[in-house]
Design a protein around this motif. Structure first.
Motif, short mmCIF file in Angstrom:
data_model
loop_
_atom_site.label_atom_id
_atom_site.label_comp_id
_atom_site.label_asym_id
_atom_site.label_seq_id
_atom_site.Cartn_x
_atom_site.Cartn_y
_atom_site.Cartn_z
N VAL A 166 32.40 -56.51 9.34
CA VAL A 166 33.03 -57.95 9.64
C VAL A 166 34.51 -57.85 9.44
O VAL A 166 35.66 -57.86 10.25
N SER A 167 34.92 -57.39 8.08
CA SER A 167 36.15 -57.37 7.61
C SER A 167 37.09 -56.26 8.24
O SER A 167 38.17 -56.41 8.60
N GLN A 168 36.49 -55.07 8.16
CA GLN A 168 37.10 -54.09 9.08
C GLN A 168 37.37 -54.17 10.41
O GLN A 168 38.45 -54.04 10.89
N GLU A 169 36.53 -54.82 10.99
CA GLU A 169 36.68 -55.34 12.47
C GLU A 169 37.51 -56.32 12.61
O GLU A 169 38.53 -56.03 13.60
N MET A 170 37.83 -57.25 12.00
CA MET A 170 38.80 -58.10 11.96
C MET A 170 40.17 -57.68 11.52
O MET A 170 41.21 -57.97 12.29
N ALA A 171 40.20 -56.77 10.43
CA ALA A 171 41.24 -55.99 10.41
C ALA A 171 42.10 -55.02 11.55
O ALA A 171 43.08 -55.13 11.85
N GLU A 172 41.11 -54.38 12.45
CA GLU A 172 41.46 -53.82 13.40
C GLU A 172 41.85 -54.59 14.53
O GLU A 172 42.77 -54.19 15.28
N TYR A 212 54.23 -55.67 -0.33
CA TYR A 212 53.06 -56.38 -0.24
C TYR A 212 52.70 -56.62 1.29
O TYR A 212 51.45 -56.51 1.66
N LEU A 213 53.77 -57.28 1.95
CA LEU A 213 53.19 -57.32 3.40
C LEU A 213 52.59 -56.46 4.14
O LEU A 213 51.53 -56.92 4.99
N GLU A 228 44.23 -54.12 4.01
CA GLU A 228 43.97 -53.33 2.72
C GLU A 228 44.10 -53.85 1.50
O GLU A 228 43.26 -53.78 0.51
N LEU A 229 44.87 -54.86 1.40
CA LEU A 229 45.12 -55.83 0.06
C LEU A 229 44.99 -57.34 0.52
O LEU A 229 45.10 -57.95 1.69
N VAL A 230 44.17 -57.96 -0.26
CA VAL A 230 43.53 -59.36 -0.09
C VAL A 230 44.65 -59.99 -0.99
O VAL A 230 44.66 -59.70 -2.32
#
Length: 386
Positions: free
Chosen positions: A40-46, A109-110, A117-119
């Motif tokens: 889910v995290s990867q999907e939301m990142a994409e 960072y941004l 990639e970074l939380v």
């Protein structure tokens, strides 16, 4: 940069379908296991959700506040843990850098926060410093060309998987007020940092919250956001203004979801030989819920427009967060009542949402803090007009 209306509509539709087809079916599993599937995290990142509020030049979508609250509303239609997955990167984990960071800090960072990639995680609250944010005790003592941090931060969302912490620490021990606090960007892998065991919470399973302990953690001088001591509290307050509008929009989405759950139940369930929806007292609860949700939506849209226009939104953001968070609590209570005994068992979503929404009246400023912010701004404006 604001999107054109067609692009915003397309993005909103994409998020809506993702919430409906992907996230809502996962709610019961996530609640039971207290864990969101890694994919889910990867999907939301994409989809770009980690970078909603981060400027395009640093890899984000660069949504305006008015656009962000539209997306926040859509994310509110499902369990809030999914929104929390990206929430710290969108809000308190990135906005201190966006608003007050140096150019080097932004470029470092941004882009990584925008991509997921970074939380990022925001460390303000302490065991003896919750609503009284200006009484931070975590210390940052000068040590050569850097600082040494010592202290404990409490109830820190996403701390167990964070890559960078925004830490509020006192750089001036002689200044016991807000002016003695500075904001630091601290690598979560730094020696001396540890996290406690995630708390078992009333609701919002899937969102992990834990303490963060700093023991003689060394950070370089350029870790101070903006490179200036004593600005940390001001930075935190600016970040919270935006975060309060975002959370308000999520509350509205959750209220809409609860209202829809009630409509579905009331138009199918029968009592005394007729549908629940035929009873005027049920209709009254539905009407009250819709009216309050609509009022909150109008407030948030107005406050977001003022934010985008560059106006001081400290008071209106507090008004919106205060009203929207209290509103969704009332809607959730009515939802359980409309469902009757069924609303008290976890077979129905309203039982879980009833617990989930309770937190919105506490974090990023309790309702009582919002009242104080509102009243102080009123009194200040009145004094200035005399």
């Amino acid at each position: 940069m604001a999107l054109d209306q067609e692009t915003l509509n397309q993005f909103t539709d994409t998020v809506r379908r993702y919430v409906t087809e992907r996230l809502i079916p996962l709610e019961e599993q996530v609640s039971r296991e207290d864990a969101i599937p890694e994919e889910v995290s990867q999907e939301m990142a994409e989809m770009g959700l980690y970078g909603l509020s981060i400027p395009e030049e640093y890899g984000g979508l660069g949504l305006s506040m008015s656009e962000e609250v539209v997306i926040g509303n859509e994310l509110g239609h499902t369990a809030p843990c999914f929104r929390s997955l990206i929430g710290t990167n969108v809000g308190i984990g990135s906005q201190a850098i966006v608003m007050d960071g140096t150019e080097d800090q932004k470029r470092d960072y941004l882009p990584r926060l925008a991509s997921g990639e970074l939380v990022g995680s925001f460390c303000l609250t302490e065991p003896d410093s919750g609503s009284d944010a200006a009484s931070v005790r975590t210390s940052a003592k000068k040590d050569g060309n850097g600082y040494v941090l010592n202290g404990t931060k409490r109830f820190i969302t996403n701390s167990t998987k964070a890559g960078v912490f925004t830490v509020m620490a006192r750089t001036d021990p002689d200044n016991k007020g807000a002016g003695g606090i500075s904001a630091f960007l601290v690598d979560a892998r730094s020696p001396g940092i540890s996290t406690g065991k995630p708390y078992k919470k009333m609701g919002q399973q899937g969102t992990h919250v834990a303490d963060v302990i700093f023991e003689d953690v060394k950070v370089p001088a350029d870790a101070i956001i903006g490179g200036v001591e004593g600005q940390g509290f001001k930075t935190a307050m600016k970040v919270l203004d935006r975060g309060r509008l975002h959370l308000s929009s999520v509350c509205i989405g959750m209220a809409d979801r609860l209202i829809n759950e009630c409509l579905g139940y009331a138009t199918e369930r029968k009592q005394f030989g007729q549908l629940l929806s035929d009873f005027q007292l049920i209709q009254a609860m539905l009407a009250d819920s819709k009216t309050e949700a609509y009022a909150a939506e109008a407030m948030v849209k107005d406050a977001a427009a003022k934010f985008d226009a560059g106006e001081n939104t400290a008071m209106v953001a507090a008004c919106a967060k205060y009203y929207a968070s209290e509103m969704v609590g009332r809607v959730a209570d009515r939802a359980v009542q409309i469902h009757g005994g069924a609303g008290y068992i976890n077979e129905y979503a309203v039982e879980r949402f009833y617990r989930d929404v309770r937190l919105f009246r506490i974090y990023e400023g309790t309702s009582q803090i919002q009242q104080i912010v509102i009243a102080r701004n009123m009194l200040r404006a009145h004094a200035a007009s005399r």
